[in-house]
Design an enzyme around this catalytic site. Structure first.
Site, PDB file in Angstrom:
ATOM      1  N   CYS A 270       5.735   8.373   0.520  1.00  0.00           N
ATOM      2  CA  CYS A 270       6.671   9.391   0.168  1.00  0.00           C
ATOM      3  C   CYS A 270       7.107   9.325  -0.902  1.00  0.00           C
ATOM      4  O   CYS A 270       6.541   9.937  -1.640  1.00  0.00           O
ATOM      5  CB  CYS A 270       8.023   9.025   1.203  1.00  0.00           C
ATOM      6  SG  CYS A 270       9.126  10.324   1.941  1.00  0.00           S
ATOM      7  N   HIS A 360       4.960   8.362   6.401  1.00  0.00           N
ATOM      8  CA  HIS A 360       5.704   7.245   6.820  1.00  0.00           C
ATOM      9  C   HIS A 360       4.712   6.507   7.659  1.00  0.00           C
ATOM     10  O   HIS A 360       4.633   6.618   8.933  1.00  0.00           O
ATOM     11  CB  HIS A 360       6.812   7.389   7.410  1.00  0.00           C
ATOM     12  CG  HIS A 360       7.755   7.611   6.416  1.00  0.00           C
ATOM     13  ND1 HIS A 360       9.182   6.902   6.414  1.00  0.00           N
ATOM     14  CD2 HIS A 360       8.176   8.875   5.672  1.00  0.00           C
ATOM     15  CE1 HIS A 360       9.882   7.755   5.372  1.00  0.00           C
ATOM     16  NE2 HIS A 360       9.357   8.985   4.957  1.00  0.00           N
ATOM     17  N   GLU A 362       4.653   3.237   8.580  1.00  0.00           N
ATOM     18  CA  GLU A 362       5.394   2.462   9.520  1.00  0.00           C
ATOM     19  C   GLU A 362       5.717   2.971  10.810  1.00  0.00           C
ATOM     20  O   GLU A 362       5.911   2.247  11.957  1.00  0.00           O
ATOM     21  CB  GLU A 362       6.706   1.816   8.938  1.00  0.00           C
ATOM     22  CG  GLU A 362       7.889   2.542   8.883  1.00  0.00           C
ATOM     23  CD  GLU A 362       7.768   3.961   8.284  1.00  0.00           C
ATOM     24  OE1 GLU A 362       8.386   5.042   8.711  1.00  0.00           O
ATOM     25  OE2 GLU A 362       7.333   4.111   7.214  1.00  0.00           O
TER      26      GLU A 362
END
Length: 391
Positions: A270, A360, A362
Site C-alpha cells: 500500500c 493488503h 493480510e
C-alpha cells in the site's frame, strides 16, 4: 478533525438530525449516528460487505470520512478481538441502515455505542447509493458532518459549506507519523524463529506482523521516523514497509533508498508500495476516487493468476505497464495490475530482492488470495545470502 459531544449513543442521538455537506455544495440529510458534533475529512466510499470493525480501526483511514456502500451496517456489533489498531481512525462514518440490535456471539457492544465512546461523529439514514455515485462522478472531496450543537449553531447550509472549505485537503498531507507507534515493539515468531524483520510503521495494521509471525518471523515494529541506523540495529534479514495514510509525495525516502543500496530483502504494501515506487524514480498521483474494499480484482502478471484483494488507497504509482524500466537500483517491472482500471498494483525488482503490492495481503477483513506474498517474502530472505555470495 472532529469536535464531538462525548457519551454513549442513545435513542436521543438516533433521533437527532444530522447533515452531510460536500465541498461542491451537495447536501445529504439524515440522523446522528455515534457522537454528536462536527467532523471534517475526505469523503471516500468502501465497497466491503463485511469487516466494518477492521475498516474503522485501519490507520490508513486517518482524516477520511468513510461511506459504506453496503446498506446494512452494525449487525454483528463490536468485539474486543478484531481491532486493527489501538483506536478508531476514521474522521466520520456514513451508513444507510444501522442495525438496531447487534447479534453475534462475540459482540460486546453496539457499533453506535463504540462510535460515541470514541467521539466519532457519524450520520445514518443517508442514500449512500446516491452519495457513492456522486463521489464516483465528481471524485473524492472534502466533507463535513454536523449534528447536535454544531448544527444548531449554523443551521444555514452555506455557513456549513464554508466550514468544509476551510478543512485541509488530502493532497500534500503528511500523516504517517500521526498514526504510527512512537515506541518500537516486537511481535515474536510463532514457533521456531527463522528470520528477523524490521517493519517500518507508517500506519500498520495489527494483522500484518501477525501474518509474518505465523511464518517464523520475529517482527520489530519501528516508528515511521526511524533512522537507517535504527532499522539496521535489529540486524534484519528483511525490511517491511507498511500501509498508511496521506500523500506519498510528502514522505522521506532515506530509509527506503538505504535498504535498496544495501540490497536487503524488501517488501512493501500500500503506502509502502508508493514509497518504493518513488525511491525507484517513479511518480505518484491521486486517484479520482480510490480503491477501498475487499473485492478488487488484481492480476499477478508473473503467474497470470487473478486474485480478489483488499484495498485502501487513494494514491497510486505511475509506472509503465508495457515494458521493464531501468532505475538506479536495476531493472523493475510492474508485477500486478488492477483489472478494473489498469492501476499499477505491484512492483518487482529484477536485479535485487525487493517487491511491493498496492493492496493488503493480510486480508483483515478480506479474501486470502494474496497470502502467498508473505511466503514470497520469506523466500527472498532465504535466498538473499546465497545471491549475495554469488554477486
Amino acid at each position: 478533525m472532529t469536535t464531538s459531544t462525548p457519551g454513549t449513543a442513545s435513542k436521543r442521538n438516533e433521533a437527532s438530525p444530522a447533515v452531510l455537506v460536500l465541498e461542491d455544495g451537495r447536501t445529504f440529510r439524515g440522523r446522528a449516528y455515534g457522537a454528536l458534533g462536527e467532523t471534517f475529512g475526505e469523503a471516500v466510499f468502501n465497497t466491503g460487505m463485511t469487516g466494518y470493525q477492521e475498516t474503522l480501526t485501519d490507520p490508513s483511514y486517518h482524516r477520511q470520512v468513510v461511506v459504506m456502500t453496503a446498506p446494512h451496517i452494525g449487525n454483528t456489533g463490536v468485539n474486543d478481538e478484531d481491532d486493527e489498531s489501538r483506536r478508531i481512525w476514521v474522521s466520520g462514518y456514513v451508513v444507510r441502515d444501522p442495525a438496531r440490535i447487534p447479534s453475534n456471539w462475540r459482540s460486546r457492544r453496539s457499533l453506535d455505542e463504540e462510535l460515541a465512546a470514541q467521539d466519532v461523529v457519524g450520520i445514518s439514514g443517508v442514500d449512500t447509493r446516491a452519495l457513492t455515485r456522486h463521489l464516483r462522478e465528481r471524485g473524492a472531496m472534502r466533507v463535513g458532518i454536523f449534528s447536535g450543537p454544531a448544527l444548531k449553531d449554523a443551521p444555514d447550509e452555506s455557513a456549513l459549506l464554508e466550514r468544509v472549505l476551510r478543512a485541509p485537503e488530502m493532497k500534500g498531507a503528511d500523516l504517517s507519523a500521526e498514526v504510527a507507534t512512537t515506541e518500537a515493539y516486537v511481535v515474536p515468531a510463532v514457533g521456531e524463529k527463522k528470520f528477523t524483520v524490521a517493519a517500518l510503521d507508517l500506519g500498520i495494521k495489527g494483522m500484518t506482523p501477525h501474518r509474518m509471525a505465523e511464518r517464523g518471523i520475529e517482527v520489530h515494529v519501528l516508528p515511521a521516523t526511524a533512522t537507517v541506523e535504527e532499522v539496521y540495529a535489529v540486524d534484519p534479514d528483511g525490511v517491511f514497509l507498511s500501509n498508511g495514510p496521506g500523500d506519498p509525495a510528502t514522505a522521506d525516502l532515506t530509509v527506503v533508498k538505504a535498504v535498496l543500496e544495501r540490497r536487503t530483502p524488501l517488501f512493501g504494501i500500500c503506502f509502502g508500495n508508493q514509497l518504493l515506487g518513488r525511491a525507484l524514480g517513479f511518480g505518484t498521483y491521486k486517484l479520482k476516487y480510490g480503491h477501498r474494499g475487499i473485492n478488487q480484482p488484481v492480476q499477478d502478471r508473473t503467474t497470470g493468476k487473478v486474485e480478489v484483494t483488499a484495498h485502501n488507497h487513494g494514491f497510486a504509482v505511475e509506472a509503465p505497464l508495457d515494458r521493464v524500466s531501468e532505475t538506479p537500483y536495476g531493472r523493475v517491472e510492474v508485477s500486478h495490475v488492477c483489472l478494473n482500471d489498469d492501476v499499477v498494483e505491484g512492483l518487482r525488482l529484477l536485479d535485487q530482492p525487493a517487491f511491493s503490492v498496492q493492496y493488503h495481503p493480510e486480508a483483515a477483513a478480506g479474501p486470502h488470495d494474496a497470502a502467498y506474498l508473505f511466503d514470497r517474502f520469506t523466500s527472498l530472505m532465504s535466498t538473499a545470502p546465497m545471491e549475495a555470495e554469488r554477486a
